[in-house]
Design a protein around this motif. Structure first.
Motif, PDB file in Angstrom:
ATOM      1  N   VAL A   1      81.262 -40.571   7.241  1.00 28.84           N
ATOM      2  CA  VAL A   1      82.601 -40.778   6.687  1.00 28.84           C
ATOM      3  C   VAL A   1      83.477 -39.605   7.120  1.00 28.84           C
ATOM      4  O   VAL A   1      83.142 -38.444   6.872  1.00 28.84           O
ATOM      5  CB  VAL A   1      82.565 -40.860   5.140  1.00 28.84           C
ATOM      6  CG1 VAL A   1      83.975 -41.000   4.582  1.00 28.84           C
ATOM      7  CG2 VAL A   1      81.681 -42.012   4.676  1.00 28.84           C
ATOM      8  N   LYS A   2      84.577 -39.940   7.767  1.00 22.60           N
ATOM      9  CA  LYS A   2      85.542 -38.938   8.209  1.00 22.60           C
ATOM     10  C   LYS A   2      86.877 -39.220   7.530  1.00 22.60           C
ATOM     11  O   LYS A   2      87.163 -40.360   7.179  1.00 22.60           O
ATOM     12  CB  LYS A   2      85.732 -38.997   9.732  1.00 22.60           C
ATOM     13  CG  LYS A   2      84.434 -38.843  10.516  1.00 22.60           C
ATOM     14  CD  LYS A   2      84.638 -38.954  12.014  1.00 22.60           C
ATOM     15  CE  LYS A   2      85.150 -40.263  12.505  1.00 22.60           C
ATOM     16  NZ  LYS A   2      84.262 -41.416  12.420  1.00 22.60           N
ATOM     17  N   ALA A   3      87.683 -38.179   7.375  1.00 19.47           N
ATOM     18  CA  ALA A   3      89.039 -38.330   6.837  1.00 19.47           C
ATOM     19  C   ALA A   3      90.009 -37.646   7.794  1.00 19.47           C
ATOM     20  O   ALA A   3      89.737 -36.543   8.267  1.00 19.47           O
ATOM     21  CB  ALA A   3      89.135 -37.724   5.444  1.00 19.47           C
ATOM     22  N   LYS A   4      91.096 -38.325   8.078  1.00 17.21           N
ATOM     23  CA  LYS A   4      92.108 -37.808   9.003  1.00 17.21           C
ATOM     24  C   LYS A   4      93.496 -38.000   8.411  1.00 17.21           C
ATOM     25  O   LYS A   4      93.746 -38.971   7.694  1.00 17.21           O
ATOM     26  CB  LYS A   4      92.063 -38.567  10.344  1.00 17.21           C
ATOM     27  CG  LYS A   4      90.731 -38.520  11.046  1.00 17.21           C
ATOM     28  CD  LYS A   4      90.461 -37.148  11.588  1.00 17.21           C
ATOM     29  CE  LYS A   4      89.136 -37.134  12.331  1.00 17.21           C
ATOM     30  NZ  LYS A   4      88.704 -35.790  12.643  1.00 17.21           N
ATOM     31  N   THR A   5      94.390 -37.080   8.753  1.00 17.70           N
ATOM     32  CA  THR A   5      95.810 -37.296   8.450  1.00 17.70           C
ATOM     33  C   THR A   5      96.464 -37.771   9.740  1.00 17.70           C
ATOM     34  O   THR A   5      95.860 -37.724  10.808  1.00 17.70           O
ATOM     35  CB  THR A   5      96.512 -36.009   7.978  1.00 17.70           C
ATOM     36  OG1 THR A   5      96.646 -35.128   9.090  1.00 17.70           O
ATOM     37  CG2 THR A   5      95.756 -35.336   6.849  1.00 17.70           C
TER      38      THR A   5
ATOM     39  N   THR B   1     100.940 -43.908   6.570  1.00 21.64           N
ATOM     40  CA  THR B   1      99.959 -43.043   5.906  1.00 21.64           C
ATOM     41  C   THR B   1     100.509 -41.618   5.815  1.00 21.64           C
ATOM     42  O   THR B   1     100.326 -40.941   4.802  1.00 21.64           O
ATOM     43  CB  THR B   1      98.598 -43.054   6.630  1.00 21.64           C
ATOM     44  OG1 THR B   1      98.759 -42.602   7.959  1.00 21.64           O
ATOM     45  CG2 THR B   1      97.981 -44.435   6.606  1.00 21.64           C
ATOM     46  N   GLY B   2     101.170 -41.177   6.853  1.00 19.46           N
ATOM     47  CA  GLY B   2     101.745 -39.839   6.866  1.00 19.46           C
ATOM     48  C   GLY B   2     102.851 -39.660   5.853  1.00 19.46           C
ATOM     49  O   GLY B   2     103.039 -38.572   5.301  1.00 19.46           O
ATOM     50  N   SER B   3     103.586 -40.729   5.584  1.00 17.13           N
ATOM     51  CA  SER B   3     104.660 -40.647   4.588  1.00 17.13           C
ATOM     52  C   SER B   3     104.152 -40.986   3.180  1.00 17.13           C
ATOM     53  O   SER B   3     104.939 -41.164   2.269  1.00 17.13           O
ATOM     54  CB  SER B   3     105.816 -41.573   4.973  1.00 17.13           C
ATOM     55  OG  SER B   3     105.388 -42.919   4.957  1.00 17.13           O
ATOM     56  N   LYS B   4     102.826 -41.068   3.045  1.00 18.55           N
ATOM     57  CA  LYS B   4     102.158 -41.257   1.746  1.00 18.55           C
ATOM     58  C   LYS B   4     102.476 -42.602   1.096  1.00 18.55           C
ATOM     59  O   LYS B   4     102.519 -42.712  -0.119  1.00 18.55           O
ATOM     60  CB  LYS B   4     102.477 -40.099   0.806  1.00 18.55           C
ATOM     61  CG  LYS B   4     102.132 -38.753   1.370  1.00 18.55           C
ATOM     62  CD  LYS B   4     102.579 -37.639   0.447  1.00 18.55           C
ATOM     63  CE  LYS B   4     102.505 -36.301   1.163  1.00 18.55           C
ATOM     64  NZ  LYS B   4     103.073 -35.232   0.367  1.00 18.55           N
TER      65      LYS B   4
ATOM     66  N   CYS C   1      82.791 -44.391   9.740  1.00 19.84           N
ATOM     67  CA  CYS C   1      84.063 -44.748   9.100  1.00 19.84           C
ATOM     68  C   CYS C   1      85.090 -43.625   9.249  1.00 19.84           C
ATOM     69  O   CYS C   1      84.726 -42.447   9.256  1.00 19.84           O
ATOM     70  CB  CYS C   1      83.877 -44.940   7.601  1.00 19.84           C
ATOM     71  SG  CYS C   1      82.534 -45.980   7.108  1.00 19.84           S
ATOM     72  N   THR C   2      86.345 -44.023   9.298  1.00 20.61           N
ATOM     73  CA  THR C   2      87.448 -43.065   9.264  1.00 20.61           C
ATOM     74  C   THR C   2      88.471 -43.552   8.241  1.00 20.61           C
ATOM     75  O   THR C   2      88.931 -44.692   8.318  1.00 20.61           O
ATOM     76  CB  THR C   2      88.135 -42.937  10.642  1.00 20.61           C
ATOM     77  OG1 THR C   2      87.145 -42.592  11.613  1.00 20.61           O
ATOM     78  CG2 THR C   2      89.215 -41.868  10.611  1.00 20.61           C
TER      79      THR C   2
ATOM     80  N   PRO D   1      95.271 -37.859  -1.171  1.00 20.21           N
ATOM     81  CA  PRO D   1      94.618 -36.588  -1.454  1.00 20.21           C
ATOM     82  C   PRO D   1      93.610 -36.218  -0.365  1.00 20.21           C
ATOM     83  O   PRO D   1      93.156 -37.074   0.395  1.00 20.21           O
ATOM     84  CB  PRO D   1      93.901 -36.848  -2.779  1.00 20.21           C
ATOM     85  CG  PRO D   1      93.597 -38.306  -2.753  1.00 20.21           C
ATOM     86  CD  PRO D   1      94.751 -38.933  -2.037  1.00 20.21           C
ATOM     87  N   LYS D   2      93.267 -34.964  -0.312  1.00 25.74           N
ATOM     88  CA  LYS D   2      92.258 -34.486   0.630  1.00 25.74           C
ATOM     89  C   LYS D   2      90.884 -34.989   0.176  1.00 25.74           C
ATOM     90  O   LYS D   2      90.587 -35.016  -1.009  1.00 25.74           O
ATOM     91  CB  LYS D   2      92.259 -32.959   0.711  1.00 25.74           C
ATOM     92  CG  LYS D   2      93.594 -32.371   1.172  1.00 25.74           C
ATOM     93  CD  LYS D   2      93.926 -32.810   2.580  1.00 25.74           C
ATOM     94  CE  LYS D   2      95.227 -32.199   3.059  1.00 25.74           C
ATOM     95  NZ  LYS D   2      95.743 -32.838   4.238  1.00 25.74           N
TER      96      LYS D   2
END
Length: 165
Positions: A132-136, A143-146, A99-100, A106-107
């Motif tokens: 499980v991975k998390a990316k910005t 997603t980048g603009s929250k 998963c990503t 939040p981090k």
């Protein structure tokens, strides 16, 4: 001949106030800002559900849990994943899931392992078979603009059933 099946799932939800942020069935502190949706809006579990259903070739999350059905209003996505896992395991073994989660904040560094273990408990499979991975997106896109969070999931189903003796 045994046939392995690969599935891909994707989901997205926007942020909203006065909501809990739930990812992989784990509550993530986020100043009372969570994801909006008909259910608890767990974008990660929704992507996993679509990956599992897609791999089995039996539809998508909206066919099983439509967002216009009142019985799914605010339901925990853990409940939905458990139901799908039981359906999948009638004919397949879930070999692994990758998963990503795509979000600016939040981090998730402190939560990825908790999420992985929780998913393994829900799916009754080894945590070693779930990643499980998390990316910005470096400030780009929604997603980048929250504005929200997206998630992708890929799974491999193996033919057969696990027999419990």
């Amino acid at each position: 001949m045994a046939k392995y099946r690969i599935g891909h799932g994707y989901d997205v939800h926007r942020f909203g106030e006065n909501r809990k942020l739930i990812l992989g069935g784990i509550e993530i502190p986020n100043n009372n800002i969570g994801l909006t949706g008909h259910s608890d809006a767990d974008v990660l579990i929704h992507a996993i559900i679509d990956a599992l259903l897609g791999a089995a070739g039996i539809g998508d999350i909206g066919e099983y849990f439509p967002d216009n059905d009142a019985k799914y209003k605010d339901i925990s996505s853990v409940t939905l994943l458990d139901e799908v896992a039981k359906l999948i395991k009638k004919d397949y073994i879930i070999s692994n899931i990758d998963c990503t989660v795509i979000l600016q904040e939040p981090k998730l560094a402190d939560y990825k392992e908790k999420i992985r273990i929780n998913l393994s408990l829900i799916l009754n499979m080894s945590a070693a078979d779930i990643n499980v991975k998390a990316k910005t997106e470096e400030g780009l896109g929604f997603t980048g603009s929250k504005e929200g969070i997206a998630a992708h999931a890929v799974c491999l189903l193996a033919p057969g059933k696990i027999s419990f003796l």
